[in-house]
Enzyme design. Sequence first.
Site, short mmCIF file in Angstrom:
data_model
loop_
_atom_site.label_atom_id
_atom_site.label_comp_id
_atom_site.label_asym_id
_atom_site.label_seq_id
_atom_site.Cartn_x
_atom_site.Cartn_y
_atom_site.Cartn_z
N LYS A 49 7.63 23.23 -14.48
CA LYS A 49 6.74 22.11 -14.17
C LYS A 49 6.34 22.10 -12.70
CE LYS A 49 5.64 17.35 -14.88
NZ LYS A 49 5.89 16.08 -15.56
N LYS A 76 3.31 11.58 -11.72
CA LYS A 76 2.49 10.70 -12.56
C LYS A 76 3.23 9.39 -12.72
CE LYS A 76 -0.24 13.64 -15.62
NZ LYS A 76 -0.55 13.87 -17.03
N GLU A 84 -4.30 17.03 -12.04
CA GLU A 84 -4.69 17.30 -13.42
C GLU A 84 -6.18 17.56 -13.60
OE1 GLU A 84 -2.36 15.29 -16.60
OE2 GLU A 84 -4.33 14.75 -17.39
N ASN A 116 -0.20 18.08 -21.47
CA ASN A 116 -0.49 16.98 -22.40
C ASN A 116 -0.55 17.43 -23.87
OD1 ASN A 116 -0.80 14.79 -20.53
ND2 ASN A 116 -2.62 15.84 -19.80
N ARG A 172 -2.83 21.57 -15.35
CA ARG A 172 -1.82 20.55 -15.67
C ARG A 172 -2.12 19.84 -16.98
NH1 ARG A 172 0.98 16.07 -11.58
NH2 ARG A 172 2.41 15.28 -13.15
N HIS A 195 0.06 9.51 -27.97
CA HIS A 195 -0.25 8.22 -27.34
C HIS A 195 -0.89 7.26 -28.33
CE1 HIS A 195 -0.29 9.98 -22.96
NE2 HIS A 195 0.92 9.90 -23.50
N ARG A 217 0.81 -1.23 0.00
CA ARG A 217 0.00 0.00 0.00
C ARG A 217 0.84 1.28 0.00
NH1 ARG A 217 -3.57 -2.69 3.81
NH2 ARG A 217 -5.13 -3.82 2.61
N HIS A 252 0.26 15.17 -26.66
CA HIS A 252 0.23 13.79 -26.15
C HIS A 252 -1.03 13.02 -26.56
CE1 HIS A 252 3.61 15.25 -23.94
NE2 HIS A 252 3.81 14.09 -23.36
N HIS A 290 9.28 8.33 -27.23
CA HIS A 290 8.13 9.11 -26.76
C HIS A 290 8.23 10.57 -27.22
CE1 HIS A 290 4.88 10.67 -24.39
NE2 HIS A 290 5.69 11.39 -23.64
N GLU A 311 9.90 17.57 -25.18
CA GLU A 311 9.03 17.88 -24.03
C GLU A 311 9.29 19.31 -23.52
OE1 GLU A 311 6.53 16.20 -22.97
OE2 GLU A 311 6.88 14.03 -23.08
#
Lengths: 351, 351
Positions: free
Chosen positions: B218, B131, B228, B236, B232, B243, B109, B239, B256, B173
């Site tokens: 950032k 993330k 997000e 993306n 935020r 993706h 956990r 992205h 990427h 990025e």
Amino acid sequence: MQIQVNLKDNPYKVFVDEPYFLELNTKVALLSNPKILGLHLNSLLKRIKCEELFIISVKDGEEYKNLASIEEILNQMFNSKLDRKSLLISFGGGVISDMGGFAASIYQRGIDFINIPTTLLACVDAAVGGKTGVNNHFGKNLIGSFYQPKAVYCQSEFLRTLNERELKAGLAEFIKMAIMFDENLLDFIENIDETTFLNANCKDEIFTQIISKSVALKARVVENDEKEAGLRMLLNYGHTFAHIIENQTKYKIYLHGEAVAIGMNMANSLALNLGLIDEKECKRVENILKKFKLPTTYKIKNLNEFYEAFFLDKKTHHQKINFILPHKLGQGIIKNDISKDMILKSLGQFQ
Amino acid sequence: MQIQVNLKDNPYKVFVDEPYFLELNTKVALLSNPKILGLHLNSLLKRIKCEELFIISVKDGEEYKNLASIEEILNQMFNSKLDRKSLLISFGGGVISDMGGFAASIYQRGIDFINIPTTLLACVDAAVGGKTGVNNHFGKNLIGSFYQPKAVYCQSEFLRTLNERELKAGLAEFIKMAIMFDENLLDFIENIDETTFLNANCKDEIFTQIISKSVALKARVVENDEKEAGLRMLLNYGHTFAHIIENQTKYKIYLHGEAVAIGMNMANSLALNLGLIDEKECKRVENILKKFKLPTTYKIKNLNEFYEAFFLDKKTHHQKINFILPHKLGQGIIKNDISKDMILKSLGQFQ
């Protein structure tokens, strides 16, 4: 009755036998198993209105509470194109709420979920407090997250279809809380008439009482220590032993509550040897467990193997096993300095 | 340089080219891949002292970033008997930090983890912000959690062994952040001399600058919107398209950052059609991407299939796709009301 769980970032309410209707402006995934769906789906559907409802039915049983089932649940959620605003409802016992909460916590990095428990055990313990997770071959609940539900709805009516064994197993977790936190609760439990408890016609009221008392107590513990850094560890009384028993018997012999009953008796045997409780207190707990026909013993085949398994317990730090023991009835204590000899001696009484 | 990420519950520091020595009173699992370990393990070990160190080496590549790898990592952690006080160190690129953070978030956990990124992309983006996650066959990063590291250590020296393609992919990025948040950064990027950037002897200083600027930006975005819910999302940019491209090409064709470069160009094409940016701005970005030899185009084989894949994007809510687009350079906007015709028209330019 409404019980508030006052967590700073995730406050929520547990509703015990309160009327409710969920009007949800989202897609909903309803996680359950075939048995519960057969018994209670129609009744639940009368209380839900949402954009679209997808039913995800998983196999019934602790032996299926693993990462493979989580992947299957997630795949069904993706197939239904649930988005980040969607809701997951866990509708079932502890296995369902543990898996549902975990799946919700990692689907698209986390969506909301609510618990609608259908066993006494889930009502008094598993569905409240945000512990989610699954088992692996190393042990029980070793993979998971702390992730709180948005609400919990406990309804006695769903408990009417439980068999005697399931009811008594649920009571074991309640007995656990009494021994750790409140001797008055222990008196209350001793005064529960077994016939009333098991009689379908009059048990709603006793369920409401048991669930309310249990949730109220658990809410205070979780508020105090959400991530189990201290006080919350006491709720694991009996579990250090129970998890090993459940893993060794591959979750097929004992219900969780039954294993906890054995575990409490094992912990008490250790506490007695350490002089934390006396023979009379030890016997008092055993009598309560026996009154509700809960098992109190388990034959340990290999003492060293059992001992080694403690080191994968989540409360073990720096090779020190944290044992949760009663220190008088109604008060718990965490001991991490017990010698291996003493542990083996106490376990030896269960050979 | 030290940059503070001021999150209420999980504040931490990002160290950029600062000397450090980790003296840890715990067991440590070091997650990495064979390539990184071969190149940099010795150098890293000089900076760590701990109770016991277990190295977990996973296959290199985005195509192995899945639940099966997470289960394997967790098994190795259990085999090493890591406890809740143990630490996981992610030592590698974005794949390693995404998987390490996720494994740490669900091991018993949740245990602590820190990131030591070894690619430019991970330094400027992936290693900061919490993330974590893995891919499945439905798409990229669809399973995971928000789980912050306890610290991030970026060191230019580890970047010296990157090849040109990896360096340029990392820059993509950074370009993304400039377009979304700060036109001055775009000027800075335009003024980077490509030869200096790629020359091993003098690139440490330019790396320190790029990483510091990027992390500082950032950190502010993540502080403002950790989970997000709004701002935020702008990170993306590119992205949503990237993706799908990565998933369609099974993570084998593009790095990427390269897919993000194509995605930014696709987003710009849509922004141009909507009148959010003009031809000159569109061309300016394309020229920057081309200057660093980043790809800008991808042949979409099946328009409808590409369109349908948007609905599994994590930013899609209630069947509305959130597109992240530039609105002037240095400023981003979220649009969820673009007609299907317009989207297909823009995608059509990439057939």
